[in-house]
Design a protein around this motif. Structure first.
Motif, PDB file in Angstrom:
ATOM      1  N   ASN A   1      24.281   7.783  -0.570  1.00 37.19           N
ATOM      2  CA  ASN A   1      23.796   6.406  -0.472  1.00 37.19           C
ATOM      3  C   ASN A   1      24.213   5.743   0.832  1.00 37.19           C
ATOM      4  N   GLY A   2      25.465   5.950   1.221  1.00 39.09           N
ATOM      5  CA  GLY A   2      25.955   5.301   2.428  1.00 39.09           C
ATOM      6  C   GLY A   2      25.379   5.872   3.706  1.00 39.09           C
ATOM      7  N   ALA A   3      25.340   7.198   3.779  1.00 39.60           N
ATOM      8  CA  ALA A   3      24.880   7.852   5.010  1.00 39.60           C
ATOM      9  C   ALA A   3      23.366   7.775   5.180  1.00 39.60           C
ATOM     10  N   LEU A   4      22.625   7.715   4.067  1.00 45.65           N
ATOM     11  CA  LEU A   4      21.161   7.736   4.137  1.00 45.65           C
ATOM     12  C   LEU A   4      20.543   6.389   3.756  1.00 45.65           C
ATOM     13  N   LYS A   5      21.305   5.333   3.909  1.00 43.12           N
ATOM     14  CA  LYS A   5      20.788   3.993   3.605  1.00 43.12           C
ATOM     15  C   LYS A   5      19.509   3.727   4.391  1.00 43.12           C
ATOM     16  N   GLY A   6      18.468   3.322   3.685  1.00 42.83           N
ATOM     17  CA  GLY A   6      17.189   3.044   4.326  1.00 42.83           C
ATOM     18  C   GLY A   6      16.293   4.250   4.495  1.00 42.83           C
ATOM     19  N   GLU A   7      16.761   5.435   4.049  1.00 46.99           N
ATOM     20  CA  GLU A   7      15.972   6.659   4.193  1.00 46.99           C
ATOM     21  C   GLU A   7      15.741   7.344   2.848  1.00 46.99           C
ATOM     22  N   ILE A   8      15.854   6.557   1.766  1.00 44.45           N
ATOM     23  CA  ILE A   8      15.661   7.091   0.415  1.00 44.45           C
ATOM     24  C   ILE A   8      14.517   6.341  -0.252  1.00 44.45           C
ATOM     25  N   LEU A   9      13.511   7.067  -0.699  1.00 47.09           N
ATOM     26  CA  LEU A   9      12.371   6.478  -1.402  1.00 47.09           C
ATOM     27  C   LEU A   9      12.735   6.251  -2.864  1.00 47.09           C
ATOM     28  N   SER A  10      12.419   5.081  -3.378  1.00 51.00           N
ATOM     29  CA  SER A  10      12.683   4.783  -4.790  1.00 51.00           C
ATOM     30  C   SER A  10      11.635   5.457  -5.677  1.00 51.00           C
ATOM     31  N   LEU A  11      12.105   6.277  -6.621  1.00 54.44           N
ATOM     32  CA  LEU A  11      11.226   6.966  -7.558  1.00 54.44           C
ATOM     33  C   LEU A  11      11.172   6.216  -8.884  1.00 54.44           C
ATOM     34  N   PRO A  12      10.101   6.362  -9.656  1.00 59.40           N
ATOM     35  CA  PRO A  12      10.010   5.713 -10.966  1.00 59.40           C
ATOM     36  C   PRO A  12      11.148   6.163 -11.875  1.00 59.40           C
ATOM     37  N   PRO A  13      11.683   5.250 -12.698  1.00 62.04           N
ATOM     38  CA  PRO A  13      12.839   5.583 -13.539  1.00 62.04           C
ATOM     39  C   PRO A  13      12.575   6.673 -14.567  1.00 62.04           C
ATOM     40  N   ARG A  14      11.333   6.943 -14.870  1.00 62.51           N
ATOM     41  CA  ARG A  14      11.029   7.995 -15.841  1.00 62.51           C
ATOM     42  C   ARG A  14      11.444   9.377 -15.342  1.00 62.51           C
ATOM     43  N   TYR A  15      11.633   9.507 -14.036  1.00 59.34           N
ATOM     44  CA  TYR A  15      12.023  10.799 -13.470  1.00 59.34           C
ATOM     45  C   TYR A  15      13.536  11.004 -13.426  1.00 59.34           C
ATOM     46  N   ASN A  16      14.295  10.048 -13.929  1.00 64.44           N
ATOM     47  CA  ASN A  16      15.746  10.212 -14.055  1.00 64.44           C
ATOM     48  C   ASN A  16      16.221   9.092 -14.959  1.00 64.44           C
ATOM     49  N   PHE A  17      15.914   9.218 -16.253  1.00 70.28           N
ATOM     50  CA  PHE A  17      16.260   8.140 -17.174  1.00 70.28           C
ATOM     51  C   PHE A  17      17.643   8.386 -17.761  1.00 70.28           C
ATOM     52  N   PHE A  18      18.573   7.486 -17.446  1.00 68.39           N
ATOM     53  CA  PHE A  18      19.940   7.603 -17.931  1.00 68.39           C
ATOM     54  C   PHE A  18      19.981   7.141 -19.386  1.00 68.39           C
ATOM     55  N   THR A  19      20.485   7.974 -20.272  1.00 73.09           N
ATOM     56  CA  THR A  19      20.375   7.677 -21.700  1.00 73.09           C
ATOM     57  C   THR A  19      21.103   6.397 -22.105  1.00 73.09           C
ATOM     58  N   ASN A  20      22.181   6.037 -21.405  1.00 74.92           N
ATOM     59  CA  ASN A  20      22.872   4.800 -21.770  1.00 74.92           C
ATOM     60  C   ASN A  20      22.088   3.549 -21.358  1.00 74.92           C
ATOM     61  N   TYR A  21      21.026   3.711 -20.567  1.00 68.77           N
ATOM     62  CA  TYR A  21      20.200   2.567 -20.193  1.00 68.77           C
ATOM     63  C   TYR A  21      19.320   2.100 -21.358  1.00 68.77           C
ATOM     64  N   ARG A  22      19.308   2.845 -22.442  1.00 73.14           N
ATOM     65  CA  ARG A  22      18.594   2.403 -23.631  1.00 73.14           C
ATOM     66  C   ARG A  22      19.181   1.091 -24.163  1.00 73.14           C
TER      67      ARG A  22
END
Length: 295
Positions: free
Chosen positions: A194-215
């Motif tokens: 996150n720190g080294a690639l700030k501004g170079e990461i595309l945001s993907l839809p949450p369905r492609y990495n859904f954290f179970t505690n986010y329920r």
């Protein structure tokens, strides 16, 4: 598709479960090759993993990474995490040169739908794509130079332009960043990415990495914690919660822990039973903690 996992032997059964779900849910994909960046996987575990790939007619390649500390010229403290989590930082040099795009998956994931759409995502010139993690502590963001209104991403699922990664010497940038931070960060290599690639990461839809505690969270919770999450619509979040494409068993409520009541645990149990680790007993010792957690 080129898929990458990183695992030590302790996580072999979770890797096998994730891999089985990947193959099962992507039967229509013409080609799937899985590269496993190994941190001491035993011969027995590799044979079991090979048997899963063979059943689905898929290619499996093991790459033993050796002692990662030998690759570093500075001391690293990963806190409570095993050092194998660092392995993904070395993807560029570890994988064959002809592999120019990869989808990295953590071992504690289960694939619930086809990943063709994810694999074909246009990264729009970014180094990689990932899903936002709006619940990260603000102090963590500050420590790596990310503002409150800027996104922070989870590293459990990464769609990586490996050709650009090599051309831009991203591995060196990541290690330089970690060295500058004294080799110790809250979320180790996730913070480094996150720190080294700030501004170079595309945001993907949450369905492609859904954290179970986010329920247990609402969409509004995330917006209040991280305004950047507005890039994800409420419908996208609700759809991810109902029909995740990749389930990520983050946090304490893991399906292999005795006493857990994880809403998504059946997906893990279903695919575990299709592996050579079928019927492995759940890990005991945290039953009271799990009870308190759910209360």
């Amino acid at each position: 598709m080129n898929i990458v996992y990183a695992s030590n032997d302790a996580y072999a059964r979770h890797l096998g479960t994730s891999m089985c779900s990947l193959f099962d849910r992507n039967r229509q994909c013409g080609s799937v090759t899985v590269y496993i960046l190994s941190q001491g996987l035993t011969r027995d575990s590799m044979e079991k993993l090979d048997s899963i790939a063979g059943r689905y007619g898929r290619n499996l390649v093991f790459i033993e990474m050796g002692n990662l500390k030998d690759r570093l010229d500075f001391p690293v403290d990963t806190g409570g995490y095993d050092i194998s989590i660092m392995t993904r930082l070395f993807m560029g040099e570890a994988l064959p040169g002809h592999v120019d795009r990869v989808l990295y998956l953590d071992c504690d994931t289960v694939v619930a739908q086809s990943l063709r759409g994810l694999w074909e995502t246009d990264l729009e010139g970014n180094i990689m794509g990932a899903v936002m993690e709006p619940t990260i502590y603000e102090a963590v963001k500050v420590s790596i130079g990310i503002g409150r209104d800027q996104p922070y991403f989870n590293s459990g699922v990464l769609l990586v332009d490996l050709e650009q990664w090599r051309q831009k010497k991203i591995q060196n940038r990541l290690l330089d960043f970690w060295r500058e931070k004294g080799g110790k960060l809250f979320a180790s290599d996730q913070d480094v990415l996150n720190g080294a690639l700030k501004g170079e990461i595309l945001s993907l839809p949450p369905r492609y990495n859904f954290f179970t505690n986010y329920r247990y969270f609402s969409y509004g919770d995330f917006i209040r914690r991280s305004p950047s999450y507005q890039a994800v619509t409420e419908n996208m979040f609700v759809e991810a919660k109902k029909h995740p494409a990749i389930i990520h068993y983050m946090g304490d409520e893991r399906p292999w822990i005795a006493g857990n009541l994880n809403h998504y645990r059946k997906a893990y149990e279903f695919y575990l039973d299709k592996t050579p680790w079928a019927k492995t007993p759940k890990e005991k010792g945290k039953e009271l903690y799990m009870l308190a957690y759910h209360i």
